[in-house]
Motif scaffolding. Structure first.
Motif, PDB file in Angstrom:
ATOM      1  N   PRO A 168     -16.078   8.969 -54.852  1.00  0.00           N
ATOM      2  CA  PRO A 168     -15.397   9.350 -53.607  1.00  0.00           C
ATOM      3  C   PRO A 168     -15.814  10.715 -53.076  1.00  0.00           C
ATOM      4  O   PRO A 168     -15.957  10.891 -51.854  1.00  0.00           O
ATOM      5  CB  PRO A 168     -13.918   9.335 -54.004  1.00  0.00           C
ATOM      6  CG  PRO A 168     -13.839   8.429 -55.174  1.00  0.00           C
ATOM      7  CD  PRO A 168     -15.113   8.629 -55.907  1.00  0.00           C
ATOM      8  N   GLN A 175     -19.219  10.364 -51.488  1.00  0.00           N
ATOM      9  CA  GLN A 175     -19.085   9.707 -50.192  1.00  0.00           C
ATOM     10  C   GLN A 175     -18.562  10.667 -49.136  1.00  0.00           C
ATOM     11  O   GLN A 175     -19.030  10.669 -47.999  1.00  0.00           O
ATOM     12  CB  GLN A 175     -18.155   8.496 -50.301  1.00  0.00           C
ATOM     13  CG  GLN A 175     -18.806   7.276 -50.914  1.00  0.00           C
ATOM     14  CD  GLN A 175     -18.016   6.011 -50.645  1.00  0.00           C
ATOM     15  OE1 GLN A 175     -16.830   6.063 -50.337  1.00  0.00           O
ATOM     16  NE2 GLN A 175     -18.660   4.872 -50.762  1.00  0.00           N
ATOM     17  N   LEU A 176     -17.584  11.501 -49.519  1.00  0.00           N
ATOM     18  CA  LEU A 176     -17.047  12.466 -48.565  1.00  0.00           C
ATOM     19  C   LEU A 176     -18.127  13.446 -48.121  1.00  0.00           C
ATOM     20  O   LEU A 176     -18.260  13.741 -46.932  1.00  0.00           O
ATOM     21  CB  LEU A 176     -15.871  13.212 -49.190  1.00  0.00           C
ATOM     22  CG  LEU A 176     -15.211  14.286 -48.318  1.00  0.00           C
ATOM     23  CD1 LEU A 176     -14.548  13.657 -47.106  1.00  0.00           C
ATOM     24  CD2 LEU A 176     -14.204  15.088 -49.128  1.00  0.00           C
ATOM     25  N   THR A 202     -11.266   8.777 -48.614  1.00  0.00           N
ATOM     26  CA  THR A 202     -11.761   9.264 -49.897  1.00  0.00           C
ATOM     27  C   THR A 202     -10.644   9.345 -50.922  1.00  0.00           C
ATOM     28  O   THR A 202     -10.826   8.979 -52.090  1.00  0.00           O
ATOM     29  CB  THR A 202     -12.408  10.643 -49.703  1.00  0.00           C
ATOM     30  OG1 THR A 202     -13.376  10.571 -48.660  1.00  0.00           O
ATOM     31  CG2 THR A 202     -13.085  11.091 -50.976  1.00  0.00           C
TER      32      THR A 202
END
Length: 368
Positions: free
Chosen positions: A29, A32-33, A179
């Motif tokens: 996460p 990805q953020l 996220t």
């Protein structure tokens, strides 16, 4: 009750004794953020645009001055002088430059005569983001050129005044609710569903069955431990993500946010336990991970508004728990909406979590 707490204690000890598992459940996460938050939603800058000037008159000079102002200020594009339109078009086609502006001969004269002056622009429309940014800046330049030198004292046209309720929300801030939800989902999937199936495959589950623990105590022990893991993951990701995205929500009272995380963990654990309660093969949850990620996360409106979805996909969002998790986190993290903004989300997630647990408990086999 003590037997249930023993299950919870064992699950939490496993969780904290596996720092690699804790870190990996948070790394995806966070990555990805960082990656998606900076890769999407930013302004296009640094493109190269050719200028083919066949006029060289005073109005063409004004255009070139406007292009220079764009290159210095907002930096959407910088210009390169070309003498041949054919070569400029070919360089756009081969990707050497991102666009070409053609100032035709007699352009200045047509401007003074008000005889339909035109400026041409060639863009690579296979890249809609870059081409639309260049076109938008060129449209602003043209509108500025068309504005009267002396404006009327009284406004004669309808004006639109836009009031934005919240500060500017960049894409990293926009992705933060997704996220946090994804971190909690991964914690439940890896630290709950997969570990439960692995325990069954290794015979740990068989050790539970020789104790006097009841089926209800075993189910609730596993799910309470999973909920605690999910809440801890959500809090860690929320703090780290808020600092990275520049949100000050972590310095505000977080009672509403904690309630939302708690019911989210209950909903995710109930859903995951219902899916895994009859599974025996350790490969099944790993195969389901990607499918559930696409099926639940993308239709939730986490990355794009649900109003653009087709009807069948909008119907899927109604029963998708991620939809209410994302809406709740957006209301708290981005809007600071308080309890009133997330009350329906809390009710849905709590009912969803309790309902899935009630369905999963009778399906749980207290046998091998």
């Amino acid at each position: 009750m003590n037997r249930m707490f023993a299950i919870i204690e064992r699950e939490m000890r496993k969780f904290f004794r596996s720092p690699t598992l804790m870190i990996m459940s948070l790394m995806m996460p966070i990555l990805q953020l960082v990656i998606m938050g900076n890769a999407f939603g930013g302004k296009i800058v640094g493109t190269r645009v050719a200028v083919v000037d066949y006029d060289h008159g005073p109005q063409a000079v004004k255009l070139r001055e406007a292009f220079a102002a764009i290159a210095v200020n907002i930096k959407t594009f910088s210009t390169i002088d070309y003498t041949d339109e054919v070569r400029a078009r070919e360089d756009v086609r081969t990707g050497k430059i991102d666009g070409a502006i053609i100032i035709p001969a007699q352009y200045s004269r047509r401007v003074y005569e008000q005889n339909a002056p035109q400026v041409g622009i060639v863009v690579d429309n296979t890249d809609p983001f870059t081409s639309s940014s260049i076109e938008a800046e060129m449209q602003l330049v043209v509108e500025d050129m068309n504005a009267p030198v002396v404006s009327d004292r009284l406004a004669k046209q309808i004006a639109l005044e836009i009031v934005e309720l919240y500060p500017y929300v960049n894409y990293m801030k926009y992705l933060l609710p997704m996220t946090v939800a994804l971190a909690m989902y991964i914690s439940v999937m890896i630290g709950g569903g997969m570990l439960y199936i692995d325990d069954k495959a290794r015979g740990v589950h068989e050790g539970y069955l020789v104790t006097p623990i009841t089926k209800l105590e075993l189910v609730f022990g596993l799910n309470i431990a999973g909920s605690i893991k999910a809440v801890l993951s959500g809090i860690c990701l929320m703090v780290v993500g808020s600092l990275m995205a520049g949100l000050g929500v972590i310095f505000n009272p977080m009672q509403d946010l904690f309630c939302l995380m708690l019911v989210t963990s209950i909903a995710f654990n109930g859903m995951m336990f219902l899916l895994m309660v009859r599974v025996d093969d350790p490969l099944v949850p790993r195969a389901m991970f990607g499918v559930l990620n696409v099926l639940l996360l993308y239709p939730s409106g986490a990355m794009y508004p649900t109003a653009s979805f087709p009807k069948w996909m909008q119907a899927l969002t109604v029963v998708d728990p991620f939809t209410y998790v994302i809406h709740g986190f957006k209301s708290i993290l981005l809007k600071n909406g308080g309890f009133a903004a997330i009350s329906f989300d809390l009710c849905f997630l709590l009912i969803f979590g309790v309902a899935t647990l009630l369905v999963a408990t009778p399906l749980f086999k207290r046998t091998l």
